[in-house]
Design a protein around this motif. Sequence first.
Motif, PDB file in Angstrom:
ATOM      1  N   LEU A 166      42.760 -52.904  90.779  1.00 26.67           N
ATOM      2  CA  LEU A 166      42.017 -52.218  89.723  1.00 26.67           C
ATOM      3  C   LEU A 166      41.421 -53.218  88.734  1.00 26.67           C
ATOM      4  N   VAL A 167      40.171 -52.971  88.338  1.00 27.04           N
ATOM      5  CA  VAL A 167      39.575 -53.754  87.223  1.00 27.04           C
ATOM      6  C   VAL A 167      38.930 -52.768  86.260  1.00 27.04           C
ATOM      7  N   TYR A 168      38.928 -53.146  84.984  1.00 24.41           N
ATOM      8  CA  TYR A 168      38.264 -52.313  83.977  1.00 24.41           C
ATOM      9  C   TYR A 168      36.834 -52.809  83.838  1.00 24.41           C
ATOM     10  N   ALA A 169      35.885 -51.907  83.958  1.00 24.62           N
ATOM     11  CA  ALA A 169      34.469 -52.327  83.956  1.00 24.62           C
ATOM     12  C   ALA A 169      33.686 -51.653  82.844  1.00 24.62           C
ATOM     13  N   ASN A 170      34.365 -51.325  81.745  1.00 26.11           N
ATOM     14  CA  ASN A 170      33.694 -50.745  80.584  1.00 26.11           C
ATOM     15  C   ASN A 170      32.905 -49.498  80.996  1.00 26.11           C
ATOM     16  N   GLN A 171      31.589 -49.471  80.755  1.00 20.59           N
ATOM     17  CA  GLN A 171      30.809 -48.258  81.033  1.00 20.59           C
ATOM     18  C   GLN A 171      30.092 -48.297  82.384  1.00 20.59           C
ATOM     19  N   PRO A 292      35.927 -57.877  75.631  1.00 20.67           N
ATOM     20  CA  PRO A 292      35.150 -57.941  74.387  1.00 20.67           C
ATOM     21  C   PRO A 292      35.326 -56.672  73.551  1.00 20.67           C
ATOM     22  N   ALA A 293      35.021 -56.783  72.291  1.00 20.77           N
ATOM     23  CA  ALA A 293      35.245 -55.674  71.348  1.00 20.77           C
ATOM     24  C   ALA A 293      34.543 -54.393  71.786  1.00 20.77           C
ATOM     25  N   GLY A 297      38.620 -49.322  73.878  1.00 20.63           N
ATOM     26  CA  GLY A 297      38.603 -47.889  73.636  1.00 20.63           C
ATOM     27  C   GLY A 297      39.659 -47.508  72.623  1.00 20.63           C
ATOM     28  N   ALA A 298      40.074 -46.223  72.646  1.00 22.69           N
ATOM     29  CA  ALA A 298      40.975 -45.730  71.610  1.00 22.69           C
ATOM     30  C   ALA A 298      42.429 -45.654  72.034  1.00 22.69           C
ATOM     31  N   CYS A 301      46.285 -49.762  72.918  1.00 22.38           N
ATOM     32  CA  CYS A 301      46.603 -50.999  73.627  1.00 22.38           C
ATOM     33  C   CYS A 301      45.343 -51.827  73.713  1.00 22.38           C
ATOM     34  N   THR A 302      45.494 -53.064  74.155  1.00 23.61           N
ATOM     35  CA  THR A 302      44.325 -53.911  74.365  1.00 23.61           C
ATOM     36  C   THR A 302      43.794 -53.666  75.768  1.00 23.61           C
ATOM     37  N   TYR A 303      42.504 -53.457  75.855  1.00 26.24           N
ATOM     38  CA  TYR A 303      41.871 -53.257  77.167  1.00 26.24           C
ATOM     39  C   TYR A 303      41.624 -54.644  77.749  1.00 26.24           C
ATOM     40  N   ASN A 304      42.291 -54.924  78.849  1.00 25.66           N
ATOM     41  CA  ASN A 304      42.159 -56.257  79.418  1.00 25.66           C
ATOM     42  C   ASN A 304      40.988 -56.345  80.397  1.00 25.66           C
ATOM     43  N   PHE A 305      40.601 -57.538  80.622  1.00 26.29           N
ATOM     44  CA  PHE A 305      39.362 -57.869  81.286  1.00 26.29           C
ATOM     45  C   PHE A 305      39.709 -58.949  82.295  1.00 26.29           C
TER      46      PHE A 305
END
Lengths: 711, 711
Positions: A166-171, A292-293, A297-298, A301-305
């Motif tokens: 899994l990776v977080y890809a913002n929008q 990045p800032a 999201g809300a 926790c910190t959204y890691n990249f």
Amino acid sequence: MIKQVLIGVLCGAAVLTAGILIGHFGITMSSAPSWVKDVAKDVDESLIEKFLSEVDNIQIQENLRSLTKVPHMATTAGDEQTVQLMLKRWQDPETGLDQAWREEFMVYLSFPDPKKPNKVTVVSPSDEVLYTAREKEKTYTSDQDDPEVVQPYAAYSPAGHPKGKLVYANQGKPSDYQLLNNTVDLRGTIAITRYGGAGRGAKAINAAPYGVIGVLVYTDPLDINDGLMSDINETYPHSWYMPPSGVERGSFNGQFGDMLTPYLAPKMVGCKLILTCFSIGHFSELGGKAAPAQWQGAFNCTYNFGGPGFQNPSAFNNSDVKLDIFNYEEKKNSSNVMGVIKGSVEPDRYVIYGNHRDSWVHGAIDPSSGTSVMLELTRVLGKMVKQGKWRPRRSIIFGSWGAEEFGLIGSAEYTEQYFTKLSERTVAYINVDIAVFANATLRASGMPSLQKIIFKAAKQVDAPGLDSTSVYDNWIQYSNRTSQANGLIPNVGYLSGAGIIDFCLMTMWSKTNARIYPAYHTAYDTFDYASKFIDPGFVSHQAIARTAGNVLIRLADSLLVPLNCSDYAETLEDYLNTAVTLYQHQLQERNISMEPLKRAVASFRSAATHLDQVIRSSDLANETPLTVRRINDQLMLLDRAFLDPLAFPDKYAYRHVIWASSSAGKPTFPGLADAFANAESQSSAWDKVHYHLSVLSQAIEGAAHTLGDVI
Amino acid sequence: MIKQVLIGVLCGAAVLTAGILIGHFGITMSSAPSWVKDVAKDVDESLIEKFLSEVDNIQIQENLRSLTKVPHMATTAGDEQTVQLMLKRWQDPETGLDQAWREEFMVYLSFPDPKKPNKVTVVSPSDEVLYTAREKEKTYTSDQDDPEVVQPYAAYSPAGHPKGKLVYANQGKPSDYQLLNNTVDLRGTIAITRYGGAGRGAKAINAAPYGVIGVLVYTDPLDINDGLMSDINETYPHSWYMPPSGVERGSFNGQFGDMLTPYLAPKMVGCKLILTCFSIGHFSELGGKAAPAQWQGAFNCTYNFGGPGFQNPSAFNNSDVKLDIFNYEEKKNSSNVMGVIKGSVEPDRYVIYGNHRDSWVHGAIDPSSGTSVMLELTRVLGKMVKQGKWRPRRSIIFGSWGAEEFGLIGSAEYTEQYFTKLSERTVAYINVDIAVFANATLRASGMPSLQKIIFKAAKQVDAPGLDSTSVYDNWIQYSNRTSQANGLIPNVGYLSGAGIIDFCLMTMWSKTNARIYPAYHTAYDTFDYASKFIDPGFVSHQAIARTAGNVLIRLADSLLVPLNCSDYAETLEDYLNTAVTLYQHQLQERNISMEPLKRAVASFRSAATHLDQVIRSSDLANETPLTVRRINDQLMLLDRAFLDPLAFPDKYAYRHVIWASSSAGKPTFPGLADAFANAESQSSAWDKVHYHLSVLSQAIEGAAHTLGDVI
């Protein structure tokens, strides 16, 4: 003798007078055909007042209750119930329309399999399932328990079982994947993206080139709930905010219209897609450093990249995310329900009023708030027609579209099928889908030539819950701009079509940052939600019905079509000024001249001023009806001049050179803005900029010609 | 007393009657607005008779004499003289139009260099020039001596000096080069092709893939002169046949419209091109064996096939042919001359009548025969208008187009510039270019809905030189077909545009096999030639003026637009039957259904029958003018329904799904026929056949919807 002669003369005079009177009123009134008066009739202001007073909030409330009894997703049994309801109302002998009928068409839809629900799991390297995401939303009222509530799913995502880190890809914007790709090899990964920033399907299409094999989409509480996320007291049923298990459903087909029909072969999104709810939000357990800032999201926790996959201290370390998607496609029959009031004088001029009928679940706000308003409009207008008190000059067509949620299918099929006659005869289309977001200020979108008639109507309607304040007063307070010709006026949004108005009452800017009402496309968009949190008492619905109905009557009944070409000119000038500021310097360096565009806008302005002058100096009620028709045709057809089917070869369904969608996001001509943005990164593309300047100049000159003297 | 009373009563009665009369005619006629009568007026047959009697053959003759004094190729001084002539006539206070003006536009043209004439030579291996072809045509009258006679050239051929072995390539069709390529290596060769069989530019475009480096084009006496070729007594000035040195000039730009404007970037033909005259016809000296029978021409020798180059016994053995082309391109100002008669009742409905003005040389027949006719029409109509005797219901626009010979540039620019208003308002366009080929039978082309009005007009005009025979009688005798609904009728040709009629009087089929009149595009197309061989006495010109003018007046003046939708239906049915016969079997094998197309044609037929019934049962003169307008709009806009800008993405300027050009050469729907022909050789192309079936079905259904009740 003198007396006798006098008497004779007097008698003669009396008899002559009687003769003149008989001749005048008896014989010759029949020689002026009765239609001479009818063709010159203008809109009746007392009738508008009667209409406004008859629009009833409780009727709207009961309409909504009936429409939202059960989920009514396109082509389901619930959808058929709404078809029957519309037909019954519109065929009512006392309050119905002249005629109403259904039109069926075959559509290509995508559904989850109720026997094999889609799944998101976290699986360990040894294939042990460590976590399973919720398959359905949590129940708070009996509505969510209805077996017809469809599982949240990404319509048109192909079936499949991708598994990867899994990776977080913002929008899921192109820039998001690009940034991510700088540090992470995305091949074989599953991306989780939040709603917003890019269209639904685009999140997957943008991911595919990087080798991403699956995309999860969720709603971040930051974007819809003003950050709130606890279901104890912060969210529905305690407030209008979306409960933590809420999922926004949606179609991931990026095109409009049915995929079976001539202009569009089935075309699927780039990789597998699934929707999910909040609770997968273990963002800080993902590998890598803090994102990045703007990516944050809300969740607390910190959204890691980075990563890919979960980091070492996490219980999910080394695990994959697996998507099990069992979606299937099926050809089904969908229906539009159509109704008409035939025009008395110009039946071949149409004012169309429509809304879609299908929802994802109960769809109380989207779309049934709009449908409830439409049914109240047709009840009030239909009654006047059935009682013989009114018949509009032009025909009114009502459309209740099917299968909108899957990609605007019903309305697109309708316009494809009747393209020629609609494009030759339609004065305007009014759309009221989500009638009310919240008890607040008006949002209206449409071409600038329509703004004055919208203002006029909005001034005649009381703002809900505010003393001696009109909808207009409230609107101008929250959303306004300064027009050179008109001073401070409410801000009318733009739409990507010609001759269309869209109305809704939306939330006040100050109250929330939500991009839409929080229950949108979830199982919580119910009558209970609407009547408790969106519009208790249904007075906002009533205000929308009054405003939209007022505009509808004026469009259908005014002797002169209420479209203002000088307001169009002002927008073109604003667009031109922006374009000159943004582009002229760089274009000059490449020997591409903006002069033809400037001349075209100037021609348009002078033709508009001239036509306005002709209208002002005409006594339309005493002109021949063909003279009035000529001016009306000039006004009606003006917007068609901007349609160029060759302007956007890559953009299906966009032909309007002023209002086409644009990705450049500048308040100027869309084709020019997009071409310029491309050329900046790819120097071979300057020809396209030149091309769009020519297309624009020609279209605007052509529009000016339609406004000029006809010969 | 009784007498007194009686007199009193009688007086009273008389006074009462007077009163009624005053009341009726005096006062109340003003209460029925004067326009009530005007809007209901139909075409005045006595006015048509007056028009027919006033059209004068000698006026046409003198028009032609004035127009052809000097060569008037586009943008030359001679062209400017014709501009001034048109303006003078159309602005004449006694016989001119309401208004006339010129519209200039910049065009991209191609010319030979007068200082360095283009050359064709045969050169020996040692570069000795063995033969030089004529550079200009031979002089027979002073006309050919005019220094402004342009050297025969292939416009838009790039400059260059290709040299290579000569091969004969018949008509330069793809199949010709293919056949030739089986035995000859065409790389580096110069091909000589005869006119006919393929478009001008196509002869070079087809050649380029085989490596041909230059193409010569000549006119074979077989194709234009019925085989005759001696200039002693067989050809002009002894007959209408082309002298041996005659060369047909032409544009080798395959597109319409100016190459500078938005939709078309400059695009040149595939290899160098040159035109040449007969005398290079040393075909039997070419190497190889005798060419196939269809390749043989009328020179008194065997046309050989192969080589490349000349064969051994020839003096040219081992020699090359060299082309020296000095063509250059230039941006120049060209003009359309426009004139209008403003409509009285519906000025926003246009009937357009036009012809191009530019020629290659003197252009007596092409185009000045048509211009002479147009000037006579405008003289007769203009006089009636100036004398206050007539003003048409609809507006008439006259267009004298510039730069047609270079690729229909003037008219294409005009339609591009005014596209929206023309497409919304034009009832029909009448074109009369070559008015007369010979003293013989009518040729008329246009959409089938126009045929009845053409028949009506042709019946009212006497055939030139034939006793008590109408143009119609003569026409039906030489060119006819049997219509299911109308019986035996003259054959109306089809054009690739909507709402256009083209007229000319052409040669009798029995008299010649020439594909066009022999002096076409040569220096012999002069007033002398026209008045001696084409139309002595100008009575055929007169007949065309009467026929076309009659149609023009009816289109502009009839209360009901004279377009017949049932005749359109018959053509669609004929096309459908042909398509079913030709394609259904193979389509069924591929699971492609023709049923939607059949249903669409049936819908169209039933809508057409219905509208005809509505028209027949209406008393139009007593209907409201908006009702008449509604029906007229249905008829006028019917043809627009067939325009689909996405139907032929590869064919610039073609949008009409019924009348677009087709290379398949079948009397059926062009897109379907071409797609089918492609699919037969390339099985991946069946999707396109399906696509065209959908496009067609949708367009025809759309057209049916416009004919149906408006609501």
